[in-house]
Motif scaffolding. Structure first.
Motif: not given
Length: 394
Positions: A334-346
């Protein structure tokens, strides 16, 4: 890109042989999960919209070169027609494909019967590949999940006619190249699962490519034991201790930080809602099993994700199938998903358990890309050339 896509081909009035993966689960005579079927729809629609005639080539199960009626592709046609929004005609034999009836000619989409009914398929027989190639004008491979197989319909045929990647294959290759070949740094990887022995090549390749490697699940126990820690009755490959130490030594030389659990969740039985306790990693009781990483470990994984620009994920961090031992996997996902959703992580993930774990965590939809390719995904991550991809490079 060293391979062509549908955008590079003139499809008008062309017969397009499309290798797809519609090897879907079936129960009680019906498809129970149409995900793989739905994912080929953009390719088929693109071909039709550009005036092409799609002729689908697919396998189903493992008939091993013989006709097995229970493994006929006829069973997937209702789900296929629903997903594609077009009529689909099953062509039962190659003779039938070479001499189409008027009814077959009228169908919008043709589907060849299970290609693995023919021994020439898995043998990559050149005569069989030539016979297939003669059915079309252009070859389109949209089955990345079968790209690690050097079969007639995945490699042999590609060398005999103009070839390209379908939309699903294209998306998969672009996602994997973004994650591993030309990533935004820092790159983090999460690798879990039961055994180190099944992921040796993967770990060895990743420590050369990523900046941080989080190891979880049963394989983390092997690394802990290799460092002299007691793991009680946990799933652990004690005979792989030397190999685990070699991987850690290689990681240090490559500048890759390996992150192992700092605290553990243990139980005396492997069961839903079994009594459990959270302990420091060095305090595992002799009669207990490590079934998940603890909250301190999850916070460390979150720190790694916060510092990363690219994430590769394969495998769970604990026994994710049962509560409460799904906690570390769920929270990290969920943390990875949140970072991805925020445009900070591929974020790119793949592997059977991985897809199930991310779905269970409710995180799958927010990942940049989730591969359903299984073995092909792993082999790509191991740094291996996939025959089906190499064939498209001409």
């Amino acid at each position: 890109m060293s391979w062509k896509t549908l955008d590079d081909m003139d499809l008008n009035a062309k017969r397009v042989l499309v290798r797809v993966d519609i090897n879907v689960p079936v129960e009680g005579g019906r498809v129970t999960d149409a995900t793989r079927i739905e994912r080929i729809a953009p390719t088929v629609e693109d071909i039709l919209s550009k005036g092409g005639r799609p002729i689908l080539i697919a396998h189903f199960g493992r008939p091993k070169g013989k006709v097995v009626l229970d493994l006929s592709l006829r069973i997937v046609i209702p789900a296929l027609e629903k997903a594609l929004g077009h009529s689909v005609r099953l062509i039962e034999t190659l003779d039938g494909a070479e001499n189409l009836t008027a009814e077959a000619e009228a169908a919008e989409v043709l589907l060849l019967e299970n290609i693995r009914f023919y021994p020439g398929e898995e043998a990559n027989d050149p005569d069989f590949a030539a016979r297939l190639a003669a059915l079309g004008d252009i070859y389109c491979n949209d089955a990345f999940s079968a790209a690690h197989r050097a079969h007639a319909s995945t490699t042999g045929i590609a060398h005999l006619m103009p070839s390209c990647a379908g939309r699903l294959m294209q998306a998969e290759l672009e996602a994997l190249e973004a994650a591993l070949s030309h990533p935004k740094r820092p790159v983090a990887a999460v690798v879990g699962g039961a055994k180190v022995s099944t992921k040796l090549d993967l770990l060895s390749n990743l420590v050369e490519k990523v900046d941080s490697l989080v190891i979880g699940g049963g394989m983390a126990n092997t690394f802990l034991a290799a460092q002299g820690l007691h793991v009680g009755k946990s799933l652990c490959e004690h005979d792989m201790a030397a190999t685990a130490r070699e991987i850690m030594t290689k990681a240090a030389a490559e500048g890759c930080e390996i992150i192992l659990p700092a605290d553990i969740v243990v139980a005396r039985e492997f069961a839903e809602n079994a009594a459990s306790e959270t302990l420091a990693v060095h305090l595992c009781p002799d009669d207990a099993m490590i079934l998940d990483a603890g909250p301190q470990s999850v916070r460390r994984v979150a720190q790694v994700l916060d510092g990363a620009r690219t994430l590769i994920w394969n495998g769970p961090l604990g026994a994710f199938e049962i509560s409460p031992f799904d906690t570390a996997t769920n929270e990290a996902a969920r943390h990875a998903a949140e970072r991805t959703r925020a445009g900070q992580l591929i974020s790119v993930a793949g592997g059977g358990d991985t897809v199930a774990a991310l779905n269970r965590a409710g995180a799958a939809e927010d990942f940049t890309y989730i591969s359903t390719a299984g073995g092909a995904f792993l082999e790509w991550m191991e740094g291996k050339d996939l025959p089906g991809v190499a064939a498209l490079k001409g």
